[in-house]
Design a protein around this motif. Sequence first.
Motif, PDB file in Angstrom:
ATOM      1  N   GLN A 189       0.840  -1.185   0.000  1.00  0.00           N
ATOM      2  CA  GLN A 189       0.000   0.000   0.000  1.00  0.00           C
ATOM      3  C   GLN A 189       0.875   1.233   0.000  1.00  0.00           C
ATOM      4  N   LEU A 190       0.261   2.337  -0.430  1.00  0.00           N
ATOM      5  CA  LEU A 190       0.955   3.608  -0.501  1.00  0.00           C
ATOM      6  C   LEU A 190       0.131   4.654   0.226  1.00  0.00           C
ATOM      7  N   LEU A 191       0.750   5.317   1.186  1.00  0.00           N
ATOM      8  CA  LEU A 191       0.140   6.442   1.878  1.00  0.00           C
ATOM      9  C   LEU A 191       0.833   7.697   1.375  1.00  0.00           C
ATOM     10  N   THR A 192       0.051   8.680   0.922  1.00  0.00           N
ATOM     11  CA  THR A 192       0.609   9.955   0.494  1.00  0.00           C
ATOM     12  C   THR A 192      -0.126  11.069   1.225  1.00  0.00           C
ATOM     13  N   GLU A 193       0.637  11.986   1.788  1.00  0.00           N
ATOM     14  CA  GLU A 193       0.070  13.146   2.471  1.00  0.00           C
ATOM     15  C   GLU A 193       0.542  14.400   1.750  1.00  0.00           C
ATOM     16  N   TYR A 194      -0.406  15.274   1.436  1.00  0.00           N
ATOM     17  CA  TYR A 194      -0.124  16.534   0.745  1.00  0.00           C
ATOM     18  C   TYR A 194      -0.417  17.679   1.706  1.00  0.00           C
ATOM     19  N   TYR A 195       0.525  18.595   1.863  1.00  0.00           N
ATOM     20  CA  TYR A 195       0.364  19.748   2.741  1.00  0.00           C
ATOM     21  C   TYR A 195       0.418  21.016   1.899  1.00  0.00           C
ATOM     22  N   LEU A 196      -0.511  21.936   2.177  1.00  0.00           N
ATOM     23  CA  LEU A 196      -0.584  23.164   1.405  1.00  0.00           C
ATOM     24  C   LEU A 196      -0.155  24.359   2.237  1.00  0.00           C
ATOM     25  N   LEU A 197       0.433  25.331   1.557  1.00  0.00           N
ATOM     26  CA  LEU A 197       0.826  26.598   2.159  1.00  0.00           C
ATOM     27  C   LEU A 197       0.396  27.689   1.199  1.00  0.00           C
ATOM     28  N   ASN A 198      -0.467  28.576   1.652  1.00  0.00           N
ATOM     29  CA  ASN A 198      -1.011  29.638   0.801  1.00  0.00           C
ATOM     30  C   ASN A 198      -1.648  29.078  -0.471  1.00  0.00           C
ATOM     31  N   GLY A 199      -2.345  27.954  -0.327  1.00  0.00           N
ATOM     32  CA  GLY A 199      -3.069  27.359  -1.446  1.00  0.00           C
ATOM     33  C   GLY A 199      -2.223  26.565  -2.427  1.00  0.00           C
ATOM     34  N   LYS A 200      -0.930  26.429  -2.175  1.00  0.00           N
ATOM     35  CA  LYS A 200      -0.042  25.683  -3.073  1.00  0.00           C
ATOM     36  C   LYS A 200       0.589  24.523  -2.331  1.00  0.00           C
ATOM     37  N   LEU A 201       0.975  23.499  -3.106  1.00  0.00           N
ATOM     38  CA  LEU A 201       1.695  22.380  -2.508  1.00  0.00           C
ATOM     39  C   LEU A 201       2.952  22.889  -1.818  1.00  0.00           C
ATOM     40  N   SER A 202       3.167  22.401  -0.607  1.00  0.00           N
ATOM     41  CA  SER A 202       4.324  22.806   0.161  1.00  0.00           C
ATOM     42  C   SER A 202       5.195  21.599   0.505  1.00  0.00           C
ATOM     43  N   PHE A 203       4.530  20.513   0.869  1.00  0.00           N
ATOM     44  CA  PHE A 203       5.258  19.321   1.298  1.00  0.00           C
ATOM     45  C   PHE A 203       4.435  18.090   0.957  1.00  0.00           C
ATOM     46  N   VAL A 204       5.100  17.036   0.480  1.00  0.00           N
ATOM     47  CA  VAL A 204       4.439  15.766   0.186  1.00  0.00           C
ATOM     48  C   VAL A 204       5.250  14.666   0.856  1.00  0.00           C
ATOM     49  N   PHE A 205       4.538  13.825   1.588  1.00  0.00           N
ATOM     50  CA  PHE A 205       5.149  12.693   2.280  1.00  0.00           C
ATOM     51  C   PHE A 205       4.565  11.416   1.695  1.00  0.00           C
ATOM     52  N   GLU A 206       5.420  10.507   1.226  1.00  0.00           N
ATOM     53  CA  GLU A 206       4.977   9.216   0.704  1.00  0.00           C
ATOM     54  C   GLU A 206       5.583   8.106   1.541  1.00  0.00           C
ATOM     55  N   LYS A 207       4.734   7.156   1.917  1.00  0.00           N
ATOM     56  CA  LYS A 207       5.191   5.996   2.675  1.00  0.00           C
ATOM     57  C   LYS A 207       4.719   4.747   1.938  1.00  0.00           C
ATOM     58  N   HIS A 208       5.672   3.952   1.474  1.00  0.00           N
ATOM     59  CA  HIS A 208       5.396   2.737   0.712  1.00  0.00           C
ATOM     60  C   HIS A 208       5.546   1.527   1.627  1.00  0.00           C
ATOM     61  N   TYR A 209       4.542   0.656   1.610  1.00  0.00           N
ATOM     62  CA  TYR A 209       4.590  -0.598   2.359  1.00  0.00           C
ATOM     63  C   TYR A 209       4.625  -1.737   1.345  1.00  0.00           C
ATOM     64  N   GLU A 210       5.674  -2.540   1.381  1.00  0.00           N
ATOM     65  CA  GLU A 210       5.769  -3.726   0.532  1.00  0.00           C
ATOM     66  C   GLU A 210       5.578  -4.933   1.439  1.00  0.00           C
ATOM     67  N   TYR A 211       4.439  -5.632   1.241  1.00  0.00           N
ATOM     68  CA  TYR A 211       4.099  -6.751   2.120  1.00  0.00           C
ATOM     69  C   TYR A 211       5.071  -7.911   1.948  1.00  0.00           C
ATOM     70  N   ASN A 212       5.226  -8.707   2.993  1.00  0.00           N
ATOM     71  CA  ASN A 212       6.100  -9.883   2.934  1.00  0.00           C
ATOM     72  C   ASN A 212       5.491 -10.980   2.056  1.00  0.00           C
ATOM     73  N   ARG A 213       4.169 -11.053   2.001  1.00  0.00           N
ATOM     74  CA  ARG A 213       3.430 -12.004   1.168  1.00  0.00           C
ATOM     75  C   ARG A 213       2.155 -11.307   0.698  1.00  0.00           C
ATOM     76  N   PRO A 214       1.471 -11.849  -0.322  1.00  0.00           N
ATOM     77  CA  PRO A 214       0.218 -11.225  -0.760  1.00  0.00           C
ATOM     78  C   PRO A 214      -0.800 -11.150   0.380  1.00  0.00           C
ATOM     79  N   LEU A 215      -1.685 -10.198   0.279  1.00  0.00           N
ATOM     80  CA  LEU A 215      -2.692  -9.922   1.309  1.00  0.00           C
ATOM     81  C   LEU A 215      -3.516 -11.150   1.677  1.00  0.00           C
ATOM     82  N   TYR A 216      -3.827 -11.988   0.690  1.00  0.00           N
ATOM     83  CA  TYR A 216      -4.680 -13.168   0.906  1.00  0.00           C
ATOM     84  C   TYR A 216      -3.902 -14.373   1.458  1.00  0.00           C
ATOM     85  N   TYR A 217      -2.601 -14.268   1.605  1.00  0.00           N
ATOM     86  CA  TYR A 217      -1.712 -15.387   1.908  1.00  0.00           C
ATOM     87  C   TYR A 217      -1.762 -15.717   3.401  1.00  0.00           C
ATOM     88  N   ASN A 218      -2.859 -16.378   3.820  1.00  0.00           N
ATOM     89  CA  ASN A 218      -3.031 -16.730   5.235  1.00  0.00           C
ATOM     90  C   ASN A 218      -2.275 -18.029   5.554  1.00  0.00           C
TER      91      ASN A 218
END
Length: 198
Positions: A100-129
């Motif tokens: 999954q990918l989490l992205t956070e966008y922060y604005l300053l005076n109506g414009k993009l100021s900062f973007v944070f991306e956090k990537h999660y790479e699973y050890n196995r597929p989601l269904y792999y019980n």
Amino acid sequence: MMQAGEYTGRKLPEASSHSDTVKIKETFNENDPETGNESVKDRLKPIRTNFKRINSIRTWTTVKKRDIEGESAEGGEAVFYEQKGKLEKITARLYGEMGQLLTEYYLLNGKLSFVFEKHYEYNRPLYYNEKVMKENNDTEAFDFNQSKITEDRYYFENGKLIHIINSEDCGAPFSRDYISEEQKRISEEYGRLLKLKN
């Protein structure tokens, strides 16, 4: 008014933002001709101050949630945070079978100021019980806590990407072409999200 923490999201594993477990290597190219006399560190100060200000807000005037369609196998969601009619922050989460990918966008005076991306790479597929693990003579089932995590931070000044930090940084400055490509990619993704807001 809604509290920022009221939104719980999908039933898939929920990733938190800004983990202290990921080591961030930060390098500054002080010789970049575009920085002029002001150092990059000084130029990042107002961006970081704005980031802290936004994340200190506990009660938002408006919080709008929207589904993101067609971007990933397991879907996604966007949350728009407004204070007194002004958009301050957007979070977007895309879910996939292998991460999954989490992205956070922060604005300053109506414009993009900062973007944070956090990537999660699973050890196995989601269904792999455990059952699937045994059927495949494997020793590991899906475990969200075993995800490989990488983080990227993008700093914008007057709409222009001026600095990138990532957790896999080898220490060399990023090329201008790479910075330009990343600015284009982020701007396009941000533009698509803004269309979902209304």
